[in-house]
Scaffold this motif. Structure first.
Motif, mmCIF file in Angstrom:
data_model
loop_
_atom_site.group_PDB
_atom_site.id
_atom_site.type_symbol
_atom_site.label_atom_id
_atom_site.label_comp_id
_atom_site.label_asym_id
_atom_site.label_seq_id
_atom_site.Cartn_x
_atom_site.Cartn_y
_atom_site.Cartn_z
ATOM 1 N N UNK A 69 0.842 -1.196 0.000
ATOM 2 C CA UNK A 69 0.000 0.000 0.000
ATOM 3 C C UNK A 69 0.878 1.248 0.000
ATOM 4 N N UNK A 70 0.483 2.255 -0.767
ATOM 5 C CA UNK A 70 1.139 3.560 -0.751
ATOM 6 C C UNK A 70 0.190 4.528 -0.058
ATOM 7 N N UNK A 71 0.697 5.228 0.957
ATOM 8 C CA UNK A 71 -0.137 6.151 1.726
ATOM 9 C C UNK A 71 0.440 7.562 1.612
ATOM 10 N N UNK A 72 -0.420 8.522 1.292
ATOM 11 C CA UNK A 72 -0.009 9.928 1.211
ATOM 12 C C UNK A 72 -1.002 10.786 1.984
ATOM 13 N N UNK A 95 -0.788 -3.819 -10.376
ATOM 14 C CA UNK A 95 0.078 -4.624 -9.508
ATOM 15 C C UNK A 95 -0.611 -4.988 -8.191
ATOM 16 N N UNK A 96 -1.904 -4.711 -8.110
ATOM 17 C CA UNK A 96 -2.685 -5.006 -6.894
ATOM 18 C C UNK A 96 -2.115 -4.290 -5.666
ATOM 19 N N UNK A 97 -1.678 -3.053 -5.870
ATOM 20 C CA UNK A 97 -1.159 -2.226 -4.780
ATOM 21 C C UNK A 97 -2.174 -1.122 -4.498
ATOM 22 N N UNK A 98 -2.577 -1.018 -3.256
ATOM 23 C CA UNK A 98 -3.566 -0.009 -2.902
ATOM 24 C C UNK A 98 -2.893 1.352 -2.715
ATOM 25 N N UNK A 106 -9.356 9.019 -0.540
ATOM 26 C CA UNK A 106 -9.207 8.134 -1.704
ATOM 27 C C UNK A 106 -8.676 6.775 -1.272
ATOM 28 N N UNK A 107 -9.266 5.729 -1.831
ATOM 29 C CA UNK A 107 -8.812 4.363 -1.598
ATOM 30 C C UNK A 107 -8.952 3.626 -2.930
ATOM 31 N N UNK A 108 -7.823 3.310 -3.572
ATOM 32 C CA UNK A 108 -7.857 2.707 -4.911
ATOM 33 C C UNK A 108 -8.394 1.282 -4.926
ATOM 34 N N UNK A 109 -8.659 0.725 -3.762
ATOM 35 C CA UNK A 109 -9.165 -0.642 -3.728
ATOM 36 C C UNK A 109 -10.636 -0.717 -4.115
ATOM 37 N N UNK A 110 -11.290 0.453 -4.255
ATOM 38 C CA UNK A 110 -12.712 0.473 -4.620
ATOM 39 C C UNK A 110 -12.910 1.214 -5.949
ATOM 40 N N UNK A 111 -13.941 0.856 -6.728
ATOM 41 C CA UNK A 111 -14.221 1.568 -7.982
ATOM 42 C C UNK A 111 -14.462 3.064 -7.748
#
Length: 200
Positions: A69-72, A95-98, A106-111
């Motif tokens: 996971x990348x957190x900003x 790459x299945x990295x959140x 923002x959370x890229x794991x959701x549409x």
């Protein structure tokens, strides 16, 4: 291979620090990292390019499959070009990295998160273009006033227009360098410093 959570912090210049970003990031790590290792990556460089030392190290870890996971703090800490950010989003999703942006929600794991991320990337690029236009407008104001401040005699009282003062303070709030303020207003750096000191 043990993957880690990558926390990325960035400021635009060496005169700035990351104190405003770190509390929220540390709080997130405490709440959500669980037993996953956390590694911090830092940069003091403009977001106009993705070629930054700290970010390059993070991206190398991403490519090696070492990041989960990348957190900003905010998406604009990653960069300010829409093309660069959207390409990054696609890469991370592939790459299945959140990706988590605390302030943007923002959370890229959701549409929905991916949609919001791309909208905000466009907004960040827009804000960058508007900032550049304001700098050009500031230069035009200085030229229209017919004033030149370079090379004046020591002790000379300099007259600074209200528009120039407003531009200096706005750019200061945005974290711009004194050199950028000087270029935007047509003033010398000592004059910029004098304006800021007078209104502290």
């Amino acid at each position: 291979m043990t993957r880690h959570i990558a926390i990325y912090v960035r400021v635009s210049s060496k005169k700035q620090d990351t104190k405003s970003q770190e509390p929220d990031l540390k709080q997130w790590a405490t709440a959500f990292a669980d037993d996953i290792p956390v590694k911090w990556y830092r940069d003091q460089q403009s977001g106009k390019t993705m070629n930054r030392p700290g970010w390059n190290r993070l991206e190398t870890a991403v490519d090696a499959g070492r990041v989960s996971t990348v957190v900003v703090w905010r998406l604009d800490r990653l960069g300010r070009t829409a093309s660069g950010l959207t390409a990054l989003f696609d890469k991370l999703v592939g790459r299945s990295i959140n990706l988590v942006s605390i302030k943007d929600g923002v959370d890229l794991s959701t549409p929905a998160g991916r949609l919001i991320a791309n909208v905000l990337a466009s907004v960040a690029a827009y804000e960058n273009e508007v900032r550049a236009e304001r700098i050009i407008a500031g230069q035009s104001v200085a030229k229209a006033n017919g004033k030149r401040w370079g090379g004046s005699k020591p002790g000379r009282q300099l007259k600074v227009a209200d528009e120039q003062i407003a531009i200096i303070h706005r750019m200061c709030r945005e974290g711009a360098s004194k050199s950028a303020m000087a270029r935007a207003t047509g003033l010398s750096r000592p004059t910029v410093y004098a304006v800021l000191e007078k209104n502290e």
